[in-house]
Design an enzyme around this catalytic site. Structure first.
Site, PDB file in Angstrom:
ATOM      1  N   HIS A 156      25.678  33.526 -58.198  1.00 40.17           N
ATOM      2  CA  HIS A 156      25.574  33.036 -56.820  1.00 40.17           C
ATOM      3  C   HIS A 156      24.447  32.007 -56.700  1.00 40.17           C
ATOM      4  O   HIS A 156      24.277  31.393 -55.638  1.00 40.17           O
ATOM      5  CB  HIS A 156      25.317  34.206 -55.869  1.00 40.17           C
ATOM      6  CG  HIS A 156      25.998  34.060 -54.549  1.00 40.17           C
ATOM      7  ND1 HIS A 156      26.166  32.838 -53.910  1.00 40.17           N
ATOM      8  CD2 HIS A 156      26.561  34.969 -53.715  1.00 40.17           C
ATOM      9  CE1 HIS A 156      26.790  33.016 -52.760  1.00 40.17           C
ATOM     10  NE2 HIS A 156      27.043  34.296 -52.617  1.00 40.17           N
ATOM     11  N   ASP A 381      47.647  29.735 -60.309  1.00 44.88           N
ATOM     12  CA  ASP A 381      48.809  29.830 -61.195  1.00 44.88           C
ATOM     13  C   ASP A 381      48.438  29.223 -62.544  1.00 44.88           C
ATOM     14  O   ASP A 381      48.371  28.000 -62.699  1.00 44.88           O
ATOM     15  CB  ASP A 381      49.998  29.095 -60.572  1.00 44.88           C
ATOM     16  CG  ASP A 381      51.250  29.173 -61.424  1.00 44.88           C
ATOM     17  OD1 ASP A 381      51.201  29.756 -62.529  1.00 44.88           O
ATOM     18  OD2 ASP A 381      52.287  28.636 -61.001  1.00 44.88           O
TER      19      ASP A 381
END
Length: 433
Positions: A156, A381
């Site tokens: 982060h 995908d």
């Protein structure tokens, strides 16, 4: 269900990072985040046929090859944070790649909802890592049925939700149709918001407070439920005026959960208690700064809403939505005025100082919300269709995370609360709007 790590390796960029890019200065907004805290998500791909059981090894090779290629564009993720500094050493040491074997059939677990609990934490690397760790860690999980779960944990320190899912989308594109079809990201946020002394707000870090009594509940709002919530938000039993705007999906879900939390607090203490709500707001495209739309890094601030008990003990959804909407509108307005880095720093610092003061007031309830809604989380995908489900990873910290459901029309809310608070909260979920 068992998850066994079979192999670990470092995936380095397919071409070396140029000398002029090997020392990345982080922004002042990145400075606020601890270097050992990672944000994670898991992408689930059930097997589509018997051939998937044979092809898992080939899929892993494709992922590793494309990861090596995408790290040439996302070069900081192949480097290391220089402890105690304001720099990422883009030294091409690489991202960590783990291969793991998971027992059982993924589709059965997805159908039964068992992945909402303990198993998820074994499908992604831990949220807290040593400071010298790779900035990106990928875990490729192979189920006996041929199904796959890809867990991704990324620091982060230089990555927010937008950056995380932009990276995953780019990686998936590279894997599916080639690296030449990927748009290059920008890592020049520090040129707009250079590092500076942030010691005045450095001690405020509520996200780092871990608590083993935190439990988690997933609440799914389908499109019909969201329509009902929006309709209910327009009803004001006091007849003091209806909403003059159409609340967003995130606003009505946030209001529903906040209202239940307010009522849960009332049940625990016997009276309505004051509370604050914070919502992380992505500042991209909301300022006057010429910041590229593909800018990576932490570029968000907090919208704050306040509930102060009055004479009305019913706590209307209408009123709660209004408070959230006004808080967000105020934050959006401040962002729109920002024309330079100092303005951005001022917005973030003021919000953080306000939250620091609120957190130091123990008698006030504070609820932290974050939203991944409208990020391309279901676009991942890699060449074997989009994921059937995307989940977060359990974190032992109170907070509420919102993300889209797999059909794009609903919202999933991941609510993490202390165990005694959760008991009262669940009882309040059935109250009338």
């Amino acid at each position: 269900m068992k998850v066994q790590i079979l192999a670990r390796k470092l995936i380095t960029p397919s071409s070396p990072t140029p000398l002029n890019l090997q020392k990345l200065k982080i922004s002042c907004l990145d400075q606020n985040f601890p270097s050992n805290y990672y944000t994670s998500c898991i992408f689930y791909y059930p097997a589509s046929g018997e051939e998937d059981c044979v092809n898992t090894a080939e899929k892993s090779k494709q992922l590793q090859k494309s990861l090596s290629e995408i790290l040439t564009l996302y070069y900081p993720l192949g480097g290391r944070y220089v402890k105690g500094s304001v720099f990422i050493d883009c030294n091409d040491n690489g991202a960590e790649y783990l291969e793991a074997k998971a027992s059982g059939c993924l589709s059965e677990f997805l159908k039964e909802g068992e992945l909402e609990t303990e198993l998820r934490n074994h499908l992604a690397p831990p949220l807290f890592q040593p400071e010298e760790s790779p900035l990106l860690i990928v875990q490729f999980n192979m189920f006996e049925c041929g199904g796959l779960a890809i867990g991704i944990s990324v620091t982060h320190k230089i990555v927010d939700g937008f950056t995380l899912f932009t990276f995953v989308d780019s990686w998936a594109t590279a894997c599916r149709i080639g690296i030449d079809r990927v748009h290059s990201p920008s890592f020049q946020l520090s040129s707009f918001c250079p590092p500076k002394d942030m010691s005045s707000i450095k001690t405020f870090s509520p996200r780092s407070k871990r608590d083993n009594t935190i439990v988690e509940k997933r609440i799914v709002f389908n499109s019909a439920a969201l329509s009902s919530l929006k309709a209910a938000a327009h009803v004001n039993v006091n007849n003091s005026g209806s909403l003059k705007y159409e609340p967003s999906r995130v606003q009505v879900v946030t209001a529903f959960i906040w209202r239940a939390l307010i009522k849960a607090s009332q049940a625990r203490y016997g009276c309505l208690c004051p509370s604050y709500l914070t919502h992380l707001v992505d500042m991209r495209r909301r300022t006057a700064l010429p910041i590229p739309g593909n800018m990576c890094g932490n570029f968000g601030t907090m919208s704050i809403a306040q509930f102060i008990p009055g004479d009305d003990s019913t706590v209307q959804l209408h009123d709660v939505v209004n408070r959230i909407h006004e808080g967000m509108s105020s934050t959006f307005s401040e962002c729109a005025k920002a024309s330079n880095g100092d303005d951005i720093i001022s917005i973030v610092t003021n919000e953080m100082l306000m939250m620091k003061e609120i957190f130091e007031t123990t008698e006030i309830d504070v609820y932290l919300f974050n939203s991944w809604s409208r990020f391309p989380i279901y676009e991942a995908d890699f060449g074997w269709e989009r994921p059937e489900w995307v989940s977060s990873v359990y974190a032992p910290m109170e907070g509420i995370l919102l993300l889209d459901s797999n059909d794009g029309d609903g919202i999933e809310a991941w609510v993490r609360l202390k165990e005694n608070t959760m008991l009262h909260f669940q009882q309040m979920l059935e109250i009338k709007y």
